[in-house]
Design a protein around this motif. Structure first.
Motif, short mmCIF file in Angstrom:
data_model
loop_
_atom_site.label_atom_id
_atom_site.label_comp_id
_atom_site.label_asym_id
_atom_site.label_seq_id
_atom_site.Cartn_x
_atom_site.Cartn_y
_atom_site.Cartn_z
N UNK A 1 8.78 4.81 7.18
CA UNK A 1 7.51 5.52 7.05
C UNK A 1 6.93 5.39 5.65
N UNK A 2 5.66 4.97 5.57
CA UNK A 2 4.95 5.02 4.30
C UNK A 2 4.55 6.49 4.06
N UNK A 3 5.46 7.25 3.43
CA UNK A 3 5.32 8.70 3.37
C UNK A 3 4.08 9.13 2.61
N UNK A 4 3.73 8.42 1.55
CA UNK A 4 2.54 8.80 0.79
C UNK A 4 1.28 8.65 1.65
N UNK A 5 1.22 7.62 2.47
CA UNK A 5 0.06 7.46 3.34
C UNK A 5 0.06 8.50 4.46
N UNK A 6 1.25 8.85 4.96
CA UNK A 6 1.33 9.89 5.99
C UNK A 6 0.88 11.24 5.42
N UNK B 1 0.81 -1.23 0.00
CA UNK B 1 0.00 0.00 0.00
C UNK B 1 0.84 1.27 0.00
N UNK B 2 2.08 1.20 -0.46
CA UNK B 2 2.91 2.41 -0.56
C UNK B 2 3.78 2.35 -1.79
N UNK B 3 4.06 3.52 -2.33
CA UNK B 3 5.03 3.68 -3.41
C UNK B 3 6.16 4.61 -2.98
N UNK B 4 6.20 4.95 -1.68
CA UNK B 4 7.15 5.96 -1.20
C UNK B 4 7.53 5.66 0.24
N UNK B 5 8.35 4.61 0.42
CA UNK B 5 8.74 4.15 1.75
C UNK B 5 10.04 4.83 2.14
N UNK B 6 10.01 5.59 3.24
CA UNK B 6 11.12 6.48 3.61
C UNK B 6 11.90 5.97 4.82
#
Length: 231
Positions: A111-116, A71-76
């Protein structure tokens, strides 16, 4: 009374020199470095420390391969100094706060930045962005004696390239203040971990990447990013 389900074994993490630290709860401090607060669009001069939580089961160890979550494309990545609590208390004075520390370690708050970002826009909690399986890697805990959490370099490298670098002295709220503030909201307990915030320079990872966190005076932490999470 008999249990109707088999209980999970306790979550533990390594202590330098031997032994295992039983992890009870994870508390994380948001925006505790001014430059990172600014890169996230916040004003560090106006915000007292705030906290979010994660389950103990989210811990991963030094040397682990951690799954890329769904569920993420931007894991930070976010490099952090972690404080391990060894003595409980409530409404702790800043002057006594360091008496409650067992030790310190290098940590990552993945952090799943897109979800955040979407949660922030909608005024919703950050749980699905932060409380993620294997999202809280932790290096070996070094006992508190002789380590100064108010000074020293903190840095993160991605595939050997430095991406985050700062001094622990750059923290807006030092460790003693963080413990004192947290203890006004919760009774802190032995086994609690406090992730104290990250410097500027956070960024995305991809499967196959190697992430290393170094803090002067502590054992380093290295993890690799694996493929998608699977049961």
């Amino acid at each position: 009374m008999s249990l109707v389900l088999e209980p999970r074994p306790p979550v533990t993490t390594a202590v330098e020199g031997g032994g295992a630290f039983p992890v009870r709860r994870i508390f994380c401090v948001g925006r505790n470095y001014a430059d990172h607060a600014r890169e996230m669009g916040a004003d560090p001069d106006k915000e007292p420390p705030f906290f979010f939580t994660a389950w103990a089961e989210m811990i991963a160890a030094d040397g682990d391969e951690i799954a890329y979550p769904p569920a993420t494309q931007n894991y930070h990545f976010e490099a952090e100094l972690v404080v391990a609590i060894g003595k409980g208390g409530r409404d702790i004075a800043v002057s006594h706060a360091m008496d409650h520390v067992f030790g310190y370690a290098c940590g990552l708050d993945m952090t799943r930045r897109d979800l955040q970002t979407e949660a922030k826009k909608q005024g919703r909690p950050w749980d699905v962005a932060k409380n993620v399986e294997q999202s809280k890697p932790l290096g070996p805990i070094r006992r508190a004696d002789g380590f100064d959490p108010a000074r020293g370099r903190i840095a993160l490298s991605l595939n050997g390239e430095t991406r985050q670098e700062a001094s622990l002295s750059d923290m807006i709220w030092p460790v003693a203040d963080v413990i004192a503030c947290l203890s006004r909201f919760y009774r802190i307990e032995p086994g609690d971990l406090i992730y104290t915030g990250t410097p500027a320079g956070v960024g995305a990872v991809r499967p196959g990447d190697t992430v290393q966190v170094e803090i002067e005076g502590l054992p380093s932490l290295t993890v690799t990013i694996g493929g998608p999470a699977k049961d």
